[in-house]
Design an enzyme around this catalytic site. Structure first.
Site, PDB file in Angstrom:
ATOM      1  NE  ARG A 179      47.868  41.286  32.380  1.00 25.81           N
ATOM      2  CZ  ARG A 179      48.685  40.257  32.224  1.00 25.81           C
ATOM      3  NH1 ARG A 179      49.912  40.284  32.727  1.00 25.81           N
ATOM      4  NH2 ARG A 179      48.302  39.193  31.564  1.00 25.81           N
ATOM      5  N   GLY A 209      51.342  40.833  27.577  1.00 23.89           N
ATOM      6  CA  GLY A 209      50.180  40.677  28.449  1.00 23.89           C
ATOM      7  C   GLY A 209      49.064  41.627  28.058  1.00 23.89           C
ATOM      8  N   GLY A 212      54.465  46.129  24.949  1.00 27.77           N
ATOM      9  CA  GLY A 212      55.475  46.628  25.869  1.00 27.77           C
ATOM     10  C   GLY A 212      56.870  46.538  25.271  1.00 27.77           C
ATOM     11  NE  ARG A 249      43.209  40.106  61.172  1.00 31.54           N
ATOM     12  CZ  ARG A 249      42.231  39.364  60.695  1.00 31.54           C
ATOM     13  NH1 ARG A 249      41.633  39.712  59.573  1.00 31.54           N
ATOM     14  NH2 ARG A 249      41.840  38.288  61.320  1.00 31.54           N
ATOM     15  CB  ILE A 282      49.263  47.499  34.102  1.00 31.29           C
ATOM     16  CG1 ILE A 282      50.049  46.244  34.471  1.00 31.29           C
ATOM     17  CG2 ILE A 282      48.002  47.149  33.337  1.00 31.29           C
ATOM     18  CD1 ILE A 282      49.374  45.398  35.540  1.00 31.29           C
ATOM     19  CG  ASP A 283      54.424  46.209  34.452  1.00 28.34           C
ATOM     20  OD1 ASP A 283      53.469  45.927  35.198  1.00 28.34           O
ATOM     21  OD2 ASP A 283      55.050  45.358  33.791  1.00 28.34           O
ATOM     22  N   GLY A 323      59.060  44.188  25.113  1.00 26.58           N
ATOM     23  CA  GLY A 323      59.337  43.000  24.314  1.00 26.58           C
ATOM     24  C   GLY A 323      58.731  43.111  22.919  1.00 26.58           C
ATOM     25  CG  MET A 345      50.694  42.283  38.751  1.00 25.47           C
ATOM     26  SD  MET A 345      49.899  41.933  37.158  1.00 25.47           S
ATOM     27  CE  MET A 345      49.664  40.171  37.285  1.00 25.47           C
ATOM     28  N   GLY A 346      53.867  45.004  38.518  1.00 29.57           N
ATOM     29  CA  GLY A 346      54.802  46.068  38.151  1.00 29.57           C
ATOM     30  C   GLY A 346      56.143  45.569  37.660  1.00 29.57           C
TER      31      GLY A 346
HETATM   32  O1  F6P Z   1      53.946  43.390  32.431  1.00 25.81           O
HETATM   33  C1  F6P Z   1      52.654  43.323  32.939  1.00 25.81           C
HETATM   34  C2  F6P Z   1      52.545  42.282  34.000  1.00 25.81           C
HETATM   35  O2  F6P Z   1      51.207  42.271  34.449  1.00 25.81           O
HETATM   36  C3  F6P Z   1      53.525  42.438  35.152  1.00 25.81           C
HETATM   37  O3  F6P Z   1      53.147  43.439  36.070  1.00 25.81           O
HETATM   38  C4  F6P Z   1      53.539  41.055  35.723  1.00 25.81           C
HETATM   39  O4  F6P Z   1      54.747  40.795  36.385  1.00 25.81           O
HETATM   40  C5  F6P Z   1      53.403  40.185  34.511  1.00 25.81           C
HETATM   41  O5  F6P Z   1      52.830  40.992  33.490  1.00 25.81           O
HETATM   42  C6  F6P Z   1      52.536  38.974  34.705  1.00 25.81           C
HETATM   43  O6  F6P Z   1      52.562  38.233  33.549  1.00 25.81           O
HETATM   44  P1  F6P Z   1      51.602  36.981  33.314  1.00 25.81           P
HETATM   45  O7  F6P Z   1      50.263  37.491  32.933  1.00 25.81           O
HETATM   46  O8  F6P Z   1      52.262  36.221  32.232  1.00 25.81           O
HETATM   47  O9  F6P Z   1      51.551  36.230  34.614  1.00 25.81           O
END
Ligand code: F6P
Length: 362
Positions: free
Chosen positions: A280, A10, A108, A168, A132-133, A110, A175-176
């Site tokens: 992101r 990503g 990352g 409220r 970003i995670d 992967g 994300m993460g």
């Molecule tokens: O790994 C970064 C990330 O933004 C995660 O936080 C999120 O779960 C995932 O990628 C989202 O991926 P995509 O852009 O494929 O929806």
């Protein structure tokens, strides 16, 4: 010396800052030729590349995204374009045709895993940790994390004023992936009253009780929930499962689920906001610009010294490196004894559990 650079997985704020730093350092200090591989490892399959020189990287330091493009489905060892067959040989042919001496892979877990496999095929590789995670092993920070946290903090600041005005419960979902770093730091930076992490399955009644107590005192509640968080006894909330992806599960929607489960238990109205890819996108923070630049410069030094098969890291304030094999395909979650968790509970933030620190690790 001819060096290739690619960005995989990503996108993330700071990718261009790394591309710029690697390119300038290699050109200025080694007189190297630099080639950008487009769309991650896909560029090695489709032979999409472009020269990178001083002009090509001018003005990109603060730009979000990646000028090279990226791809989060392309693993040449399980190539989606060939029904999952191993096409790494084709990628290595491309490397030889281009005359690359080494590759700088920015990505990352992967991307590091794929880079490590290319290293074993004889392509010298240096890795740069991006996500970003902030869930990569052996580095205190990956660039992009600070920028994502800044977005969450600003979102919570904004949600707080509308939560307070309407009385409220406002839920912000971050994300993460399977780690709670963004929710924890973003939640603390944005003064969330409840922070829910994947590392600590939460008790719905504990969350409801905190909201009820605040209904009577402050009149509103701010909840920051990680996309990977789950209530005790429930699974993670999956938004989609992607075909042909080495990492097919996409989390998302737990904030909306919590809204519906919480609403019958409390008086005030509950609303959920999914922050999503806003976290992101856009320009990196100054911290991420500097970190990405330091990472890129250090990656160029590893190339210069011929120290391949390593990923650059940040330990405290020091830039160092670790063997790729130690980080490939591995992730890091928030430990239950992390000092920020103690600070959160010490300040009265609910982690959604009756006795924090007893959580099951993933
Ligand atoms: O790994 C970064 C990330 O933004 C995660 O936080 C999120 O779960 C995932 O990628 C989202 O991926 P995509 O852009 O494929 O929806």
């Amino acid at each position: 010396m001819h060096i290739g650079i690619l960005t995989g997985g990503g996108d993330c704020p700071g990718l261009n800052a790394v591309i710029r730093a690697v390119t300038l350092a290699l050109i200025n200090e080694c007189g190297a030729r630099v080639t950008g591989i487009e769309r991650g490892f896909l560029g090695l399959m489709t032979r999409q590349v472009r020269p990178l020189d001083v002009d090509a990287v001018a003005g990109i330091l603060a730009q979000g995204g990646t000028i090279l493009g990226t791809h989060n489905k392309c693993d040449p060892f399980h190539y989606f374009g060939a029904g999952g067959a191993d096409k790494s040989g084709d990628a290595m042919d491309c490397v030889r045709e281009l005359g690359l001496d080494a590759l700088v892979a920015i990505g990352g877990d992967g991307t590091m895993a794929i880079a490590h496999r290319f290293e074993a095929l004889g392509l010298p590789v240096v890795g740069v940790p991006k996500t970003i995670d902030n869930d990569l092993c052996h580095t205190d920070r990956s660039f992009g994390f600070d920028s994502a946290v800044a977005v969450v903090a600003e979102a919570l600041d904004r949600l707080e004023t509308t939560a307070r005005s309407h009385g409220r419960v406002m839920i912000a979902e971050t994300m993460g992936r399977y780690a709670g770093w963004i929710a924890l730091e973003g939640g603390m930076a944005g003064a969330a009253d409840v922070i829910l992490l994947p590392e600590q399955p939460f008790q719905l009644e504990v969350v409801a009780e905190r909201c009820r107590a605040r209904e009577n005192r402050e009149g509103y509640t701010l909840i920051c929930i990680a996309e990977g968080a789950r209530a005790e006894g429930q699974g993670m909330t999956v938004a989609a499962t992607l075909a042909d992806s080495p990492d097919p599960v996409r989390l998302g929607g737990v904030g909306a689920l919590l809204q519906h489960q919480l609403q019958p238990l409390i008086r005030s109205e509950v609303r959920a906001t999914l922050l999503g890819h806003v976290q992101r996108g856009g320009s990196p923070t100054p911290f991420d610009r500097v970190l990405a630049t330091r990472f890129g410069y250090h990656a160029a030094q590893l190339v210069r010294r011929g120290e391949y098969g390593r990923m650059v890291t940040l330990t405290g304030s020091d830039i160092a490196s670790v063997p790729l094999v130690d980080v490939a395909g591995r992730t890091r979650s928030v430990p239950v004894d992390h000092p920020l968790l103690a600070a959160a509970t010490g300040l009265g933030v609910s982690l959604g559990v009756s006795s924090p620190g007893t959580a099951a690790a993933l």
